[in-house]
Design a protein around this motif. Structure first.
Motif, PDB file in Angstrom:
ATOM      1  N   LEU A 108       0.802  -1.225   0.000  1.00  0.00           N
ATOM      2  CA  LEU A 108       0.000   0.000   0.000  1.00  0.00           C
ATOM      3  C   LEU A 108       0.834   1.274   0.000  1.00  0.00           C
ATOM      4  CD1 LEU A 108      -2.808  -0.967   2.547  1.00  0.00           C
ATOM      5  CD2 LEU A 108      -3.003  -0.798   0.054  1.00  0.00           C
ATOM      6  N   VAL A 109       2.081   1.192   0.438  1.00  0.00           N
ATOM      7  CA  VAL A 109       2.913   2.396   0.537  1.00  0.00           C
ATOM      8  C   VAL A 109       4.050   2.358  -0.485  1.00  0.00           C
ATOM      9  CG1 VAL A 109       4.297   3.841   2.060  1.00  0.00           C
ATOM     10  CG2 VAL A 109       2.302   2.632   2.969  1.00  0.00           C
ATOM     11  N   GLU A 110       5.082   1.562  -0.207  1.00  0.00           N
ATOM     12  CA  GLU A 110       6.270   1.587  -1.075  1.00  0.00           C
ATOM     13  C   GLU A 110       5.963   1.175  -2.514  1.00  0.00           C
ATOM     14  OE1 GLU A 110       8.281   0.724   2.990  1.00  0.00           O
ATOM     15  OE2 GLU A 110       6.347   0.328   2.007  1.00  0.00           O
ATOM     16  N   LYS A 111       5.290   0.043  -2.676  1.00  0.00           N
ATOM     17  CA  LYS A 111       5.076  -0.440  -4.033  1.00  0.00           C
ATOM     18  C   LYS A 111       4.084   0.430  -4.795  1.00  0.00           C
ATOM     19  CE  LYS A 111       5.168  -4.915  -4.873  1.00  0.00           C
ATOM     20  NZ  LYS A 111       4.895  -6.378  -4.809  1.00  0.00           N
ATOM     21  N   ARG A 112       3.052   0.921  -4.122  1.00  0.00           N
ATOM     22  CA  ARG A 112       2.105   1.806  -4.796  1.00  0.00           C
ATOM     23  C   ARG A 112       2.821   3.041  -5.339  1.00  0.00           C
ATOM     24  NH1 ARG A 112      -3.658   3.573  -2.648  1.00  0.00           N
ATOM     25  NH2 ARG A 112      -2.814   2.837  -0.681  1.00  0.00           N
ATOM     26  N   THR A 113       3.723   3.609  -4.546  1.00  0.00           N
ATOM     27  CA  THR A 113       4.480   4.783  -4.987  1.00  0.00           C
ATOM     28  C   THR A 113       5.326   4.465  -6.207  1.00  0.00           C
ATOM     29  OG1 THR A 113       4.555   5.683  -2.741  1.00  0.00           O
ATOM     30  CG2 THR A 113       6.203   6.492  -4.297  1.00  0.00           C
ATOM     31  N   LEU A 114       6.024   3.334  -6.173  1.00  0.00           N
ATOM     32  CA  LEU A 114       6.891   2.969  -7.295  1.00  0.00           C
ATOM     33  C   LEU A 114       6.093   2.693  -8.565  1.00  0.00           C
ATOM     34  CD1 LEU A 114       9.531   0.692  -5.550  1.00  0.00           C
ATOM     35  CD2 LEU A 114       9.842   3.017  -6.379  1.00  0.00           C
ATOM     36  N   TYR A 115       4.942   2.051  -8.429  1.00  0.00           N
ATOM     37  CA  TYR A 115       4.113   1.808  -9.612  1.00  0.00           C
ATOM     38  C   TYR A 115       3.667   3.131 -10.237  1.00  0.00           C
ATOM     39  CZ  TYR A 115       3.691  -3.121  -8.195  1.00  0.00           C
ATOM     40  OH  TYR A 115       3.937  -4.429  -7.861  1.00  0.00           O
ATOM     41  N   GLY A 116       3.322   4.099  -9.403  1.00  0.00           N
ATOM     42  CA  GLY A 116       2.936   5.402  -9.927  1.00  0.00           C
ATOM     43  C   GLY A 116       4.082   6.085 -10.647  1.00  0.00           C
ATOM     44  N   GLU A 117       5.268   6.034 -10.048  1.00  0.00           N
ATOM     45  CA  GLU A 117       6.450   6.656 -10.651  1.00  0.00           C
ATOM     46  C   GLU A 117       6.808   5.988 -11.980  1.00  0.00           C
ATOM     47  OE1 GLU A 117       9.469   6.342  -7.705  1.00  0.00           O
ATOM     48  OE2 GLU A 117       8.635   7.939  -6.421  1.00  0.00           O
ATOM     49  N   PHE A 166      -7.553   1.877  -8.569  1.00  0.00           N
ATOM     50  CA  PHE A 166      -7.035   3.231  -8.709  1.00  0.00           C
ATOM     51  C   PHE A 166      -6.571   3.476 -10.138  1.00  0.00           C
ATOM     52  CE2 PHE A 166      -6.585   2.012  -4.328  1.00  0.00           C
ATOM     53  CZ  PHE A 166      -6.838   3.168  -3.596  1.00  0.00           C
ATOM     54  N   ALA A 167      -6.694   4.725 -10.571  1.00  0.00           N
ATOM     55  CA  ALA A 167      -6.175   5.157 -11.866  1.00  0.00           C
ATOM     56  C   ALA A 167      -5.062   6.170 -11.631  1.00  0.00           C
ATOM     57  CB  ALA A 167      -7.279   5.778 -12.714  1.00  0.00           C
ATOM     58  N   ASN A 168      -4.026   6.077 -12.438  1.00  0.00           N
ATOM     59  CA  ASN A 168      -2.880   6.971 -12.327  1.00  0.00           C
ATOM     60  C   ASN A 168      -3.161   8.255 -13.106  1.00  0.00           C
ATOM     61  OD1 ASN A 168      -0.363   8.227 -12.334  1.00  0.00           O
ATOM     62  ND2 ASN A 168       0.773   6.350 -12.704  1.00  0.00           N
ATOM     63  N   GLN A 169      -3.188   9.358 -12.385  1.00  0.00           N
ATOM     64  CA  GLN A 169      -3.393  10.659 -13.012  1.00  0.00           C
ATOM     65  C   GLN A 169      -2.200  11.537 -12.694  1.00  0.00           C
ATOM     66  OE1 GLN A 169      -7.257  12.153 -11.759  1.00  0.00           O
ATOM     67  NE2 GLN A 169      -8.344  10.646 -12.997  1.00  0.00           N
ATOM     68  N   ASP A 170      -1.300  11.637 -13.676  1.00  0.00           N
ATOM     69  CA  ASP A 170      -0.086  12.452 -13.536  1.00  0.00           C
ATOM     70  C   ASP A 170       0.752  12.029 -12.335  1.00  0.00           C
ATOM     71  OD1 ASP A 170      -0.819  14.022 -15.774  1.00  0.00           O
ATOM     72  OD2 ASP A 170      -2.092  15.264 -14.508  1.00  0.00           O
ATOM     73  N   GLY A 171       0.862  10.716 -12.119  1.00  0.00           N
ATOM     74  CA  GLY A 171       1.688  10.200 -11.045  1.00  0.00           C
ATOM     75  C   GLY A 171       1.002  10.065  -9.715  1.00  0.00           C
ATOM     76  N   SER A 172      -0.254  10.507  -9.621  1.00  0.00           N
ATOM     77  CA  SER A 172      -1.022  10.376  -8.376  1.00  0.00           C
ATOM     78  C   SER A 172      -2.168   9.396  -8.584  1.00  0.00           C
ATOM     79  CB  SER A 172      -1.582  11.736  -7.944  1.00  0.00           C
ATOM     80  OG  SER A 172      -0.542  12.645  -7.663  1.00  0.00           O
ATOM     81  N   TRP A 173      -2.454   8.603  -7.546  1.00  0.00           N
ATOM     82  CA  TRP A 173      -3.495   7.593  -7.657  1.00  0.00           C
ATOM     83  C   TRP A 173      -4.856   8.145  -7.245  1.00  0.00           C
ATOM     84  CZ3 TRP A 173      -2.345   3.743 -10.552  1.00  0.00           C
ATOM     85  CH2 TRP A 173      -1.049   3.233 -10.584  1.00  0.00           C
ATOM     86  N   THR A 174      -5.844   7.932  -8.094  1.00  0.00           N
ATOM     87  CA  THR A 174      -7.221   8.347  -7.831  1.00  0.00           C
ATOM     88  C   THR A 174      -8.101   7.106  -7.698  1.00  0.00           C
ATOM     89  OG1 THR A 174      -6.966  10.419  -9.056  1.00  0.00           O
ATOM     90  CG2 THR A 174      -9.204   9.611  -8.716  1.00  0.00           C
ATOM     91  N   LEU A 175      -8.823   7.000  -6.596  1.00  0.00           N
ATOM     92  CA  LEU A 175      -9.715   5.865  -6.381  1.00  0.00           C
ATOM     93  C   LEU A 175     -10.870   5.916  -7.380  1.00  0.00           C
ATOM     94  CD1 LEU A 175     -10.448   3.438  -4.484  1.00  0.00           C
ATOM     95  CD2 LEU A 175     -11.846   5.062  -3.190  1.00  0.00           C
ATOM     96  N   ILE A 176     -11.065   4.817  -8.120  1.00  0.00           N
ATOM     97  CA  ILE A 176     -12.142   4.783  -9.106  1.00  0.00           C
ATOM     98  C   ILE A 176     -13.203   3.739  -8.760  1.00  0.00           C
ATOM     99  CG2 ILE A 176     -10.742   5.702 -10.988  1.00  0.00           C
ATOM    100  CD1 ILE A 176     -10.430   2.830 -12.027  1.00  0.00           C
TER     101      ILE A 176
END
Length: 205
Positions: A140-149, A168-178
């Motif tokens: 939820l923390v480290e891997k989510r950040t790396l996937y976004g990057e 979640f959908a990646n919007q400009d490197g930030s995750w948005t709950l869909i």
């Protein structure tokens, strides 16, 4: 290297006692991933080696069923669809990081040929992590950040204990709950919203 080997041995001992594997924070290399015990999943994040036990039966059930649901349609072309590679536990090499998601998918328009390789250096379009006690915070923390990057477009988290799915959908490197689903809700969520199935199919009882 000796220090890393010592902690790998320690982690193996802890796992035999059904405890959560420790996170080994040392300057590590890919060789340490290769040398990790076969009964653990080894990942390399920003120079730190993370060791986790193999999935529990509920964890494996949820991931296997989800892979079958999506793979039969979006990889094998059922219901007139297709256009994806859906892979269980691929080893991803994203810059200096080595990650092993539970399931990942690539659109064939981005990866036309399936590579004959031990690892993938092209970031997936979709990743699903099945949460467990030993990996929950890491996922939820480290891997989510790396996937976004890395530019992963869609990220799902399945929790077989809470019986939930969050997408979640990646919007400009930030995750948005869909989507936030639970129990026997109907699943029709991007990028696989062309089909629908019951979330309860992922739970063995």
């Amino acid at each position: 290297m000796a220090a890393v080997s010592h902690y790998i041995h320690l982690a193996k001992g802890l796992l035999s006692m059904n405890q959560v594997a420790p996170i080994i924070r040392h300057d590590a290399t890919y060789q340490d991933v290769i040398d990790a015990p076969a009964n653990m999943v080894a990942e390399l994040v920003r120079g730190a080696l993370h060791l986790h036990p193999r999935p529990t039966s509920r964890h494996g059930f949820a991931g296997s069923v989800l892979g079958m649901k999506l793979g039969s349609t979006f990889q094998l072309g059922g219901e007139g669809l297709g256009g994806w590679w859906i892979i269980d536990e691929p080893e991803l090499h994203l810059d200096e990081n080595v990650l092993v998601p539970d399931i990942a998918g690539w659109r064939r328009e981005r990866m036309p040929e399936f590579p004959d390789t031990a690892a993938f250096d092209l970031a997936p379009d979709w990743v699903c992590e099945v949460l467990s006690r030993s990996t929950r915070q890491f996922d939820l923390v480290e891997k989510r950040t790396l996937y976004g990057e890395a530019g992963v477009s869609h990220l799902w988290f399945v929790d077989p204990v809470a019986r939930t799915l969050e997408a979640f959908a990646n919007q400009d490197g930030s995750w948005t709950l869909i989507a936030a689903l639970k129990d026997d809700d109907k699943v029709s969520v991007a990028p696989f919203d062309a089909i629908e199935f019951e979330l309860s199919a992922l739970w063995p009882d």
